[in-house]
Every structure is written in structure tokens, then in C-alpha cells.
Design a protein around this motif. Structure first.
Motif, PDB file in Angstrom:
ATOM      1  N   LYS A 170       0.820  -1.208   0.000  1.00  0.00           N
ATOM      2  CA  LYS A 170       0.000   0.000   0.000  1.00  0.00           C
ATOM      3  C   LYS A 170       0.860   1.267   0.000  1.00  0.00           C
ATOM      4  N   THR A 171       0.261   2.367  -0.459  1.00  0.00           N
ATOM      5  CA  THR A 171       0.968   3.638  -0.614  1.00  0.00           C
ATOM      6  C   THR A 171       0.249   4.760   0.121  1.00  0.00           C
ATOM      7  N   VAL A 172       1.026   5.665   0.693  1.00  0.00           N
ATOM      8  CA  VAL A 172       0.508   6.935   1.208  1.00  0.00           C
ATOM      9  C   VAL A 172       0.918   8.024   0.223  1.00  0.00           C
ATOM     10  N   THR A 173      -0.043   8.780  -0.240  1.00  0.00           N
ATOM     11  CA  THR A 173       0.248   9.905  -1.133  1.00  0.00           C
ATOM     12  C   THR A 173       0.308  11.190  -0.328  1.00  0.00           C
ATOM     13  N   ILE A 174       1.422  11.894  -0.434  1.00  0.00           N
ATOM     14  CA  ILE A 174       1.603  13.182   0.221  1.00  0.00           C
ATOM     15  C   ILE A 174       1.726  14.241  -0.864  1.00  0.00           C
TER      16      ILE A 174
ATOM     17  N   ASN B 198      -7.300   9.416  -5.058  1.00  0.00           N
ATOM     18  CA  ASN B 198      -8.595   8.972  -4.532  1.00  0.00           C
ATOM     19  C   ASN B 198      -9.037   7.654  -5.139  1.00  0.00           C
ATOM     20  N   VAL B 199      -8.870   7.511  -6.454  1.00  0.00           N
ATOM     21  CA  VAL B 199      -9.408   6.337  -7.152  1.00  0.00           C
ATOM     22  C   VAL B 199      -8.420   5.186  -7.220  1.00  0.00           C
ATOM     23  N   ASP B 200      -7.187   5.399  -6.834  1.00  0.00           N
ATOM     24  CA  ASP B 200      -6.167   4.346  -6.880  1.00  0.00           C
ATOM     25  C   ASP B 200      -6.347   3.413  -5.676  1.00  0.00           C
ATOM     26  N   PRO B 201      -6.709   2.142  -5.900  1.00  0.00           N
ATOM     27  CA  PRO B 201      -6.951   1.232  -4.772  1.00  0.00           C
ATOM     28  C   PRO B 201      -5.696   0.916  -3.966  1.00  0.00           C
ATOM     29  N   SER B 202      -4.524   1.169  -4.530  1.00  0.00           N
ATOM     30  CA  SER B 202      -3.295   0.894  -3.788  1.00  0.00           C
ATOM     31  C   SER B 202      -2.954   2.016  -2.804  1.00  0.00           C
TER      32      SER B 202
ATOM     33  N   ALA C 269      -3.881   6.149   2.033  1.00  0.00           N
ATOM     34  CA  ALA C 269      -4.065   7.422   2.725  1.00  0.00           C
ATOM     35  C   ALA C 269      -3.558   8.567   1.860  1.00  0.00           C
ATOM     36  N   ILE C 270      -4.177   9.733   2.036  1.00  0.00           N
ATOM     37  CA  ILE C 270      -3.790  10.947   1.309  1.00  0.00           C
ATOM     38  C   ILE C 270      -3.614  12.076   2.324  1.00  0.00           C
ATOM     39  N   ILE C 271      -2.493  12.753   2.214  1.00  0.00           N
ATOM     40  CA  ILE C 271      -2.250  13.920   3.062  1.00  0.00           C
ATOM     41  C   ILE C 271      -1.877  15.092   2.166  1.00  0.00           C
ATOM     42  N   VAL C 272      -2.581  16.202   2.319  1.00  0.00           N
ATOM     43  CA  VAL C 272      -2.217  17.441   1.632  1.00  0.00           C
ATOM     44  C   VAL C 272      -1.528  18.325   2.654  1.00  0.00           C
ATOM     45  N   GLN C 273      -0.264  18.588   2.419  1.00  0.00           N
ATOM     46  CA  GLN C 273       0.508  19.392   3.353  1.00  0.00           C
ATOM     47  C   GLN C 273      -0.003  20.834   3.367  1.00  0.00           C
TER      48      GLN C 273
ATOM     49  N   LEU D 174      -0.086   9.520  13.298  1.00  0.00           N
ATOM     50  CA  LEU D 174      -0.299   9.123  11.905  1.00  0.00           C
ATOM     51  C   LEU D 174       0.089   7.669  11.672  1.00  0.00           C
ATOM     52  N   VAL D 175       1.162   7.220  12.303  1.00  0.00           N
ATOM     53  CA  VAL D 175       1.560   5.812  12.193  1.00  0.00           C
ATOM     54  C   VAL D 175       0.445   4.919  12.739  1.00  0.00           C
ATOM     55  N   GLU D 176      -0.090   5.282  13.892  1.00  0.00           N
ATOM     56  CA  GLU D 176      -1.194   4.508  14.469  1.00  0.00           C
ATOM     57  C   GLU D 176      -2.385   4.457  13.515  1.00  0.00           C
ATOM     58  N   ARG D 177      -2.737   5.597  12.939  1.00  0.00           N
ATOM     59  CA  ARG D 177      -3.896   5.642  12.044  1.00  0.00           C
ATOM     60  C   ARG D 177      -3.658   4.831  10.784  1.00  0.00           C
ATOM     61  N   ALA D 178      -2.425   4.813  10.296  1.00  0.00           N
ATOM     62  CA  ALA D 178      -2.111   4.016   9.107  1.00  0.00           C
ATOM     63  C   ALA D 178      -2.252   2.531   9.400  1.00  0.00           C
TER      64      ALA D 178
END
Length: 344
Positions: A34-38, A98-102, A105-109, A268-272
Motif C-alpha cells: 500500500k501507498t501513502v500519497t503526500i 482517490n481512485v487508486d486502490p493501492s 491514505a492521502i495527506i495534503v501538506q 499518523l503511524v497509528e492511524r495508518a
């Protein structure tokens, strides 16, 4: 290597303990792929100095997120967009995540330019682990939640609490968590008379205004001061809301850097982990440090500390509690701190 001041609450130590607490999740998380997008927007050379400082703080925060998400076994897609990115490009970048199933999580700095802010609300609620949208599945942002976790063990006797910067994004989250747990904080903001903070037990400052609170505001009777300011300086240093001349005064304080910033990462680690592997994961708990109330003597404070801060360096994982950072005994009331004088 610098020596930690005796009244400092080490956010870095909390973060290390959280990674240790969740170490068994790293392998399963990595296996998911899985990936987190920042998403971060750079500042332009002609932008105001204060905006550039906030953008620099955003860069540092993003780099810390990359390191900590990677450590828990997640991939990270850190997308840095130019200062003059168009709304269409920004929205498209967000929609792809948003639409990428991989993407888990998304974070906008923050900050983002005013012309782009409306699109932040388009983050899919289940991917909004930093509670940036009104529809997020989380109640408050990770910074506000981290502040509450640090404050909680100091609140057992219903102390007086002041939140400076209460009308800002992080401040509103902090106030929300306090009210949820039965507290009625004094809510202050820039332009208000801050002298009132002298009369409370706990001070929380989230303004991002360097040196806002000085020796005239803080007292040895303050059991805890939370400094969530984080402003990079031209000389390479970092400034918090509390003046360096006042940081030694309260019994306990979160330093800048190394205080609330790492605690935010721990949330954030906990939430992931909860997002992908353990939806029923119990929140980690900070056990606190010794402190004296305004009326207690040193003997009473020492007894309380012995009961509240056990010696084991680790507790069973299922309890979700971190080990105490085992500080030295609290100072007596007669010992004063020195009169030498964006959020993390």
C-alpha cells in the motif's frame, strides 16, 4: 549530541516507543504494497517571507512523514507541485490518489494557496487520515490528537487549561478533544490579552508565532506547557511559540524541535496501521511525567510520581501504553526557571 533539558517531554522518544510498539505490523504492511500519497505545494520566490517559512515547515513535515510511513512498511508517493500549479492540475493529482486502490491514505501538506483549498475537501473520507476534510472518519487532525495524548495524563484533577490559538485549525481540534473529555479550556488567540495564561495549570500554544510566550507569561507552577509552534529560521534553526528565555520555567514542556512534531507522526503511524491492518487497535498512551499541583508539597508529588510512572521500559502491546520517559524528581516550587530569557 545535545543533552535534553530536565523539563523536556521528548516527542522523539514517544515516536520511537510507538514504532517499537507496532514493530510486528511492519512485515504484514509491507506485504500489502500500500501507498501513502503526500501532496505538497512549493512556495514561490516572490511569496511573502512568512508564507515561505510555512512552506519550509511543510517540507520538513513531509520529509518526516516519508521516513515514518516507510518505517512502518508503507510506500510513499511524495508529490511536490510547483507554486503556480493550476487548480485543474491540483484537483487531478488528488483525484488520481482517490481512485487508486493501492493508495491507503492521502495527506495534503498545509499551507496550500487559497485558490486550491476547496479541493482539499475532495479527499476520500476513508483516506483522510489527518482529518483535513469535514467528512473525515477521524475527529481531529493528528497534531491536535497528539497534543491531547500528551496533555491527558496531566488532567486527572480537572486543572485549568488555556489554549492559545484556539480559533485556528489545530487549536479548534485541541479544544474539541478537551471539551469531549469534560474540560472547559480558556480559549485565547492572537490579539487577546495573554496575561491570563499565568493563572492556569496547563498552557497549550498552537499559533506558530515565534516567541509569543515569554517569561512574563509562564510560571514554575505551570505543570505543563505544550509548544506546537514550528517556524524554520534563516540561520537553520527552528523557533517555537515559547521564547527560549522562558522554556526552562514550567515543570514540563514540549521542546521545539523534537516535541509535538514527532508525536504527530506517532498518531499518523497509528492511524495508518488501523486503516489497513487493525481497525480495533487501541490508541497508544503517553504515561506522563511527575508534576506538582499548586498546593502539593514535594513529598506528595514524589509519591504520585512513584505510583503513576512504573519502572518497566515497556508494557504489553495489547495495552497500547508507552513506557514513561522516567524524568528526574520534580523541582520544588521555590526553584524558578531561568529568566534569561505554523505548528508541530
Amino acid at each position: 549530541m545535545s543533552i535534553q533539558a530536565e523539563n523536556h517531554i521528548s516527542g522523539r522518544q514517544i515516536l520511537r516507543a510507538v514504532h517499537d510498539l507496532y514493530t510486528d505490523y511492519r512485515g504484514p504492511m509491507a506485504a500489502l504494497g500500500k501507498t501513502v500519497t503526500i501532496i505538497r505545494v512549493e512556495a514561490a520566490a516572490e511569496d511573502p517571507v512568512d508564507w515561505q517559512a510555512r512552506a519550509n515547515a511543510s517540507r520538513i513535515s513531509a520529509e518526516q512523514k516519508v521516513a515514518n510511513f516507510s518505517r512502518i512498511g508503507l510506500k510513499v508517493d511524495h508529490r511536490v507541485l510547483p507554486a503556480r500549479v493550476t487548480p485543474a492540475k491540483f484537483a487531478a493529482t488528488l483525484e488520481r490518489a482517490n481512485v487508486d486502490p493501492s493508495v491507503t491514505a492521502i495527506i495534503v501538506q498545509q499551507p496550500v494557496p487559497a485558490r486550491l483549498r476547496q479541493f482539499v475537501q475532495d479527499i476520500a473520507p476513508h483516506k483522510d487520515i489527518d482529518a483535513l476534510t469535514e467528512g473525515s472518519h477521524r475527529q481531529v487532525c493528528a497534531t491536535a490528537e497528539g497534543i491531547w495524548r500528551v496533555v491527558q495524563p496531566f488532567t486527572g484533577d480537572a486543572p485549568d487549561i488555556a489554549v492559545v490559538g484556539a480559533r485556528g485549525f489545530v487549536g479548534r481540534g485541541v479544544v474539541s478533544r478537551l471539551v469531549e473529555h469534560g474540560h472547559e479550556p480558556l480559549q485565547l488567540d492572537l490579539g487577546d490579552d495573554l496575561a491570563a495564561v499565568r493563572d492556569v495549570d496547563i498552557v497549550i500554544s498552537v499559533t506558530g508565532s515565534p516567541g509569543l510566550l515569554g517569561p512574563e507569561h509562564l510560571r514554575p507552577e505551570h505543570r505543563l506547557v505544550v509548544d506546537s509552534g514550528f517556524v524554520p529560521l534563516p540561520n537553520g534553526g527552528v523557533a517555537g511559540d515559547v521564547s527560549p528565555h522562558a522554556s526552562g520555567i514550567p515543570q514540563n514542556i514540549t521542546p521545539v524541535p523534537g516535541g509535538i512534531g514527532p508525536v504527530e507522526m506517532a498518531v499518523l503511524v497509528e492511524r495508518a496501521v488501523r486503516n489497513e491492518l487493525a481497525p480495533d487497535l487501541q490508541p497508544w498512551q503517553y504515561p506522563g511525567r511527575p508534576y506538582q499541583t499548586r498546593t502539593s508539597g514535594s513529598a506528595a508529588a514524589a509519591q504520585t510520581a512513584a505510583l503513576a510512572f512504573p519502572s518497566p521500559t515497556r508494557v504489553p502491546r495489547q495495552a497500547g501504553q508507552l513506557a514513561s520517559d522516567q524524568p528526574p524528581p520534580p523541582r520544588g516550587r521555590s526553584e524558578r526557571g531561568s529568566d534569561r530569557g505554523h505548528h508541530r
